[in-house]
Design a protein around this motif. Structure first.
Motif, PDB file in Angstrom:
ATOM      1  N   GLY A 127       0.807  -1.210   0.000  1.00 39.28           N
ATOM      2  CA  GLY A 127       0.000   0.000   0.000  1.00 39.28           C
ATOM      3  C   GLY A 127       0.841   1.261   0.000  1.00 39.28           C
ATOM      4  N   ARG A 128       1.885   1.292   0.839  1.00 37.35           N
ATOM      5  CA  ARG A 128       2.764   2.463   0.894  1.00 37.35           C
ATOM      6  C   ARG A 128       3.495   2.657  -0.425  1.00 37.35           C
ATOM      7  N   GLN A 129       3.971   1.571  -1.025  1.00 29.62           N
ATOM      8  CA  GLN A 129       4.673   1.684  -2.305  1.00 29.62           C
ATOM      9  C   GLN A 129       3.749   2.206  -3.405  1.00 29.62           C
ATOM     10  N   LEU A 130       2.492   1.750  -3.405  1.00 28.65           N
ATOM     11  CA  LEU A 130       1.563   2.155  -4.454  1.00 28.65           C
ATOM     12  C   LEU A 130       1.267   3.654  -4.380  1.00 28.65           C
ATOM     13  N   VAL A 131       1.007   4.161  -3.182  1.00 22.19           N
ATOM     14  CA  VAL A 131       0.725   5.591  -3.034  1.00 22.19           C
ATOM     15  C   VAL A 131       1.973   6.403  -3.370  1.00 22.19           C
ATOM     16  N   THR A 132       3.133   5.933  -2.925  1.00 29.77           N
ATOM     17  CA  THR A 132       4.395   6.613  -3.255  1.00 29.77           C
ATOM     18  C   THR A 132       4.601   6.659  -4.763  1.00 29.77           C
ATOM     19  N   TYR A 133       4.379   5.539  -5.417  1.00 24.85           N
ATOM     20  CA  TYR A 133       4.543   5.462  -6.877  1.00 24.85           C
ATOM     21  C   TYR A 133       3.598   6.437  -7.575  1.00 24.85           C
ATOM     22  N   LEU A 152      -1.954  10.271   4.174  1.00 25.76           N
ATOM     23  CA  LEU A 152      -3.085   9.598   3.524  1.00 25.76           C
ATOM     24  C   LEU A 152      -3.313   8.213   4.117  1.00 25.76           C
ATOM     25  N   LEU A 153      -2.249   7.476   4.376  1.00 25.03           N
ATOM     26  CA  LEU A 153      -2.410   6.158   4.998  1.00 25.03           C
ATOM     27  C   LEU A 153      -3.069   6.279   6.363  1.00 25.03           C
ATOM     28  N   ARG A 154      -2.701   7.321   7.094  1.00 21.34           N
ATOM     29  CA  ARG A 154      -3.312   7.541   8.406  1.00 21.34           C
ATOM     30  C   ARG A 154      -4.790   7.896   8.256  1.00 21.34           C
ATOM     31  N   ALA A 155      -5.111   8.789   7.312  1.00 21.86           N
ATOM     32  CA  ALA A 155      -6.500   9.201   7.105  1.00 21.86           C
ATOM     33  C   ALA A 155      -7.373   8.036   6.646  1.00 21.86           C
ATOM     34  N   MET A 156      -6.788   7.117   5.870  1.00 21.73           N
ATOM     35  CA  MET A 156      -7.535   5.971   5.361  1.00 21.73           C
ATOM     36  C   MET A 156      -7.549   4.806   6.343  1.00 21.73           C
ATOM     37  N   LEU A 158      -5.023   2.930   7.161  1.00 24.20           N
ATOM     38  CA  LEU A 158      -4.280   1.857   6.511  1.00 24.20           C
ATOM     39  C   LEU A 158      -2.824   1.780   6.970  1.00 24.20           C
ATOM     40  N   LEU A 159      -2.455   2.541   7.992  1.00 30.53           N
ATOM     41  CA  LEU A 159      -1.065   2.511   8.435  1.00 30.53           C
ATOM     42  C   LEU A 159      -0.638   1.106   8.857  1.00 30.53           C
ATOM     43  N   GLY A 160      -1.525   0.395   9.521  1.00 32.15           N
ATOM     44  CA  GLY A 160      -1.190  -0.950   9.974  1.00 32.15           C
ATOM     45  C   GLY A 160      -1.020  -1.950   8.849  1.00 32.15           C
ATOM     46  N   ASP A 161      -1.560  -1.632   7.672  1.00 33.15           N
ATOM     47  CA  ASP A 161      -1.460  -2.536   6.520  1.00 33.15           C
ATOM     48  C   ASP A 161      -0.622  -1.926   5.401  1.00 33.15           C
ATOM     49  N   ALA A 162       0.134  -0.882   5.715  1.00 33.21           N
ATOM     50  CA  ALA A 162       0.901  -0.184   4.689  1.00 33.21           C
ATOM     51  C   ALA A 162       1.972  -1.069   4.059  1.00 33.21           C
TER      52      ALA A 162
END
Length: 285
Positions: A127-133, A152-156, A158-162
């Protein structure tokens, strides 16, 4: 223009906005303006050719939450694909904040974040790589991309699944990470095709809160759906599309004209069936 209301515990803070703030709704240049839009699939003159979108004119006010509703096959996805530069129209023009989508594609696409229906993601990335890309593809510098990705990961939530590959995400998580990728460059217009399809109620509520926060911060959202109750509760403007044509457009209250949006929609498109006719045998013993 009055400042936006402070965020509530149920609504995240507004996301960063690109460029100068938009004028008070509904004045100024529309966030999205469609004129004479046509899309025909097949060869001209061929009797088997299908007109999916038929001479559509539509304005989306800046700072609005705009719903595009229609039954399956009404032309919603085709219309939004042309509006966002994913599908070339047979005729007509599309402008995003005044920029012609087909003559000035680079400028127009800088202003848009897009979530197509049935989006195919690079799902072997985390997830983190996709948003970064997504941010790097937009030409953003790495430091800004890294900072916004974490926000954005925090707002969604999704930090735990990044660090998990997107192919292992649920439908709701996949929609949220795709939305994060659409927001990374702080667009002024979000175009979302069926963003709540196959999404669980909790994820749907989180997505709605993020979108309302985006609008509160001065952004514009266009969302397509065939769920009338959702659009009535979520949007302030709506257009009813059927067989490629706009049957009604305006504020939600104007379009529903005192009825529920679902009842008004059925009245406009027709096709209401007598639910029990011909099924007299369908009775439990």
């Amino acid at each position: 223009m009055s400042s936006p209301a402070p965020p509530s515990p149920d609504r995240p803070p507004p996301l960063p906005q690109q460029g100068p703030p938009p004028p008070d709704r509904p004045g100024g240049t529309p966030a999205l303006s469609v004129r004479g839009l046509v899309r025909v699939f097949g060869r001209p003159g061929d009797p088997s050719a299908k007109t999916a979108v038929d001479r559509v004119d539509l304005d989306v006010p800046r700072g609005s939450f705009f719903g595009l509703v229609g039954r399956n096959g009404a032309g919603k996805t085709t219309l939004l694909s042309m509006a966002t530069g994913l599908l070339r129209p047979t005729a007509g023009t599309v402008r995003v904040a005044g920029a012609d989508v087909w003559r000035e594609p680079r400028r127009a696409k800088q202003l848009m974040g897009v979530l197509p229906d049935g989006v195919h993601l690079f799902d072997r990335l985390t997830g983190r790589q996709l948003v970064t890309y997504s941010g790097l593809l937009r030409g953003m510098d790495r430091a800004t991309v890294a900072e916004r990705t974490e926000d954005l990961l925090r707002a969604m939530d999704l930090l735990g699944d990044a660090g998990t590959q997107v192919q292992d995400y649920s439908a709701g998580m996949t929609k949220k990470i795709a939305l994060a990728g659409a927001l990374i460059h702080a667009p002024s217009l979000l175009v979302l095709d069926e963003p709540f399809e196959s999404v669980d109620p909790v994820s749907a509520a989180n997505i709605r809160a993020i979108l309302h926060g985006f609008v509160d911060g001065g952004g514009t959202v266009v969302v397509s759906s065939h769920v009338m109750d959702l659009v009535q509760r979520m949007c302030d403007y709506v257009a009813v599309l059927d067989r490629g044509r706009v049957l009604a457009a305006g504020t939600v209250d104007e379009v529903r004209a005192g009825a529920s949006l679902e009842d008004r929609f059925v009245d406009l498109v027709g096709g209401r069936a007598d639910g029990g006719e011909g099924l007299s045998w369908l009775r439990p013993e």
